[in-house]
Design a protein around this motif. Structure first.
Motif, short mmCIF file in Angstrom:
data_model
loop_
_atom_site.label_atom_id
_atom_site.label_comp_id
_atom_site.label_asym_id
_atom_site.label_seq_id
_atom_site.Cartn_x
_atom_site.Cartn_y
_atom_site.Cartn_z
N GLY A 159 0.80 -1.22 0.00
CA GLY A 159 0.00 0.00 0.00
C GLY A 159 0.83 1.27 0.00
N CYS A 160 1.78 1.36 0.92
CA CYS A 160 2.55 2.60 1.08
C CYS A 160 4.01 2.46 0.65
CB CYS A 160 2.48 3.09 2.53
SG CYS A 160 3.38 2.03 3.70
N GLU A 161 4.42 1.24 0.39
CA GLU A 161 5.78 0.92 -0.06
C GLU A 161 6.86 1.16 1.00
OE1 GLU A 161 6.51 2.72 -3.84
OE2 GLU A 161 4.77 1.77 -4.73
N ARG A 162 6.46 1.43 2.25
CA ARG A 162 7.43 1.58 3.34
C ARG A 162 7.71 0.20 3.95
NH1 ARG A 162 4.61 5.89 6.81
NH2 ARG A 162 3.05 5.93 5.21
N PRO A 163 8.86 0.05 4.59
CA PRO A 163 9.18 -1.24 5.23
C PRO A 163 8.16 -1.61 6.29
CG PRO A 163 11.09 0.22 5.21
CD PRO A 163 9.93 1.04 4.77
N ILE A 164 7.90 -2.90 6.39
CA ILE A 164 7.02 -3.41 7.44
C ILE A 164 7.92 -3.91 8.57
CG2 ILE A 164 5.29 -5.13 8.08
CD1 ILE A 164 4.34 -5.07 5.17
N LEU A 165 7.85 -3.23 9.70
CA LEU A 165 8.68 -3.57 10.85
C LEU A 165 7.89 -4.30 11.92
CD1 LEU A 165 10.61 -0.18 11.06
CD2 LEU A 165 11.31 -2.29 9.89
N ASP A 166 6.59 -4.51 11.67
CA ASP A 166 5.72 -5.20 12.62
C ASP A 166 6.16 -6.66 12.77
OD1 ASP A 166 4.36 -2.81 12.50
OD2 ASP A 166 2.76 -3.58 11.22
N ARG A 167 5.77 -7.25 13.86
CA ARG A 167 6.14 -8.64 14.13
C ARG A 167 5.48 -9.61 13.15
NH1 ARG A 167 5.58 -11.75 19.91
NH2 ARG A 167 6.60 -13.64 19.24
N PHE A 168 4.25 -9.31 12.75
CA PHE A 168 3.51 -10.18 11.84
C PHE A 168 3.18 -9.42 10.57
CE2 PHE A 168 2.49 -11.64 16.14
CZ PHE A 168 2.94 -12.95 16.06
N LEU A 169 3.08 -10.14 9.47
CA LEU A 169 2.71 -9.55 8.18
C LEU A 169 1.25 -9.85 7.90
CD1 LEU A 169 5.70 -10.70 5.97
CD2 LEU A 169 5.41 -8.52 7.12
N LEU A 170 0.57 -8.91 7.28
CA LEU A 170 -0.79 -9.12 6.82
C LEU A 170 -0.70 -9.33 5.31
CD1 LEU A 170 -3.81 -9.12 7.42
CD2 LEU A 170 -3.80 -6.65 7.08
N ASN A 171 -1.11 -10.49 4.84
CA ASN A 171 -1.03 -10.80 3.42
C ASN A 171 -2.39 -10.70 2.77
OD1 ASN A 171 1.78 -11.52 2.79
ND2 ASN A 171 1.45 -13.02 4.41
N VAL A 172 -2.48 -9.87 1.74
CA VAL A 172 -3.69 -9.70 0.95
C VAL A 172 -3.26 -9.72 -0.51
CG1 VAL A 172 -5.65 -8.18 0.43
CG2 VAL A 172 -4.74 -8.27 2.76
N LEU A 173 -3.92 -10.53 -1.32
CA LEU A 173 -3.58 -10.67 -2.73
C LEU A 173 -2.11 -11.06 -2.92
CD1 LEU A 173 -5.39 -7.54 -4.23
CD2 LEU A 173 -6.20 -9.90 -4.20
N ASP A 174 -1.65 -11.93 -2.04
CA ASP A 174 -0.27 -12.44 -2.08
C ASP A 174 0.78 -11.35 -1.94
OD1 ASP A 174 -1.07 -15.11 -2.35
OD2 ASP A 174 -1.28 -14.90 -4.50
N ARG A 175 0.42 -10.25 -1.30
CA ARG A 175 1.37 -9.17 -1.02
C ARG A 175 1.26 -8.80 0.45
NH1 ARG A 175 -0.03 -4.69 -5.37
NH2 ARG A 175 -2.07 -5.11 -4.51
N ALA A 176 2.33 -8.29 1.02
CA ALA A 176 2.36 -7.90 2.44
C ALA A 176 1.88 -6.46 2.59
CB ALA A 176 3.78 -8.03 2.98
N TRP A 177 1.14 -6.21 3.68
CA TRP A 177 0.56 -4.89 3.95
C TRP A 177 0.69 -4.55 5.42
CZ3 TRP A 177 -2.54 -2.30 0.13
CH2 TRP A 177 -2.76 -3.03 -1.03
N HIS A 178 0.80 -3.24 5.74
CA HIS A 178 0.54 -2.78 7.10
C HIS A 178 -0.97 -2.88 7.31
CE1 HIS A 178 4.21 -0.16 6.36
NE2 HIS A 178 4.52 -0.75 7.50
N VAL A 179 -1.41 -3.16 8.51
CA VAL A 179 -2.84 -3.26 8.78
C VAL A 179 -3.56 -1.97 8.39
CG1 VAL A 179 -4.57 -3.51 10.61
CG2 VAL A 179 -2.55 -4.96 10.60
#
Length: 60
Positions: free
Chosen positions: A9-29
């Protein structure tokens, strides 16, 4: 060393402990939102051409 995962969504790094996967891509919640009305999509989401929609906007 693990590769840095970036949000679809925002193209920034995801530093969260868990990844949210939607459409086979990782997202911030907070980035999983309708591309039309910008509401957060917490339960269900719909997609067309790689874009996320809430139910109301998808069926318009």
């Amino acid at each position: 060393m693990l590769a840095m995962v970036h949000c679809a969504g925002c193209e920034r790094p995801i530093l969260d402990r868990f990844l949210l996967n939607v459409l086979d891509r990782a997202w911030h919640v907070k980035c999983v939102q309708c591309c039309e009305c910008k509401c957060n999509l917490t339960e269900k989401c719909f997609s067309r051409e790689g874009r996320l929609y809430c139910k109301n906007d998808f069926f318009r």
